[in-house]
Motif scaffolding. Structure first.
Motif, PDB file in Angstrom:
ATOM      1  N   ARG A   1     -26.420  47.802 -29.687  1.00 11.72           N
ATOM      2  CA  ARG A   1     -25.891  49.157 -29.889  1.00 11.72           C
ATOM      3  C   ARG A   1     -24.465  49.291 -29.350  1.00 11.72           C
ATOM      4  N   THR A   2     -24.007  48.275 -28.637  1.00 15.51           N
ATOM      5  CA  THR A   2     -22.682  48.339 -28.029  1.00 15.51           C
ATOM      6  C   THR A   2     -21.856  47.122 -28.406  1.00 15.51           C
TER       7      THR A   2
ATOM      8  N   GLU B   1     -19.952  52.295 -28.798  1.00 15.59           N
ATOM      9  CA  GLU B   1     -21.405  52.394 -28.905  1.00 15.59           C
ATOM     10  C   GLU B   1     -21.788  53.047 -30.223  1.00 15.59           C
TER      11      GLU B   1
ATOM     12  N   ALA C   1     -17.332  54.256 -25.963  1.00 21.85           N
ATOM     13  CA  ALA C   1     -18.435  54.392 -25.027  1.00 21.85           C
ATOM     14  C   ALA C   1     -18.177  55.558 -24.080  1.00 21.85           C
TER      15      ALA C   1
END
Length: 133
Positions: A51-52, A111, A129
């Protein structure tokens, strides 16, 4: 009220923190996104992607793309698009949300989020993020 339908089936997992679904080649181990469909799928295993990642490159889409293949809303709004490197996996082409062009820096942490693409349709995007979207 239900969540907007995805622009295409099988792009991400269900759940509170969805992940993109890629494919790992059974022989070479190479990861691709999206997961191949049809006859090509027999050579890949589905894999949930990180997810990142980190921002690799970006630009601004300032004009409505040619239709087809563009299938977005008629009232076009410029948007940011870029490449996000998912460590040890793959570089994903993606919309960028929650930032202005001047905010973006190579290598910045990103993200994944889900975002509305058109009325009743959702797509994935990445945002800096910690940025609210």
């Amino acid at each position: 009220m239900s969540a907007p339908a995805p622009v295409a089936a099988g792009l991400w997992t269900d759940g509170a923190e969805p992940q993109l679904i890629g494919g790992r080649h059974r022989v070479t181990g190479e990861i691709v996104f999206p997961m191949p469909q049809g006859d090509a799928a027999q050579h890949f295993d589905a894999v949930a992607l990180s997810r990142t990642g980190t921002l690799w490159s970006w630009t601004s889409q300032d004009f409505r793309p040619k239709s087809p293949p563009y299938a977005g809303p008629d009232a076009f709004t410029p948007f940011l698009i870029g490449y996000v490197e998912l460590p040890g996996q793959v570089i994903v082409e993606t919309r960028i949300e929650g930032a202005a062009l001047a905010d973006l820096k190579i290598g910045m942490a990103m993200e994944m989020v889900l975002t509305e693409f058109a009325p009743g349709r959702s797509t994935f995007a990445f945002k800096p993020a910690g940025a609210g979207v």
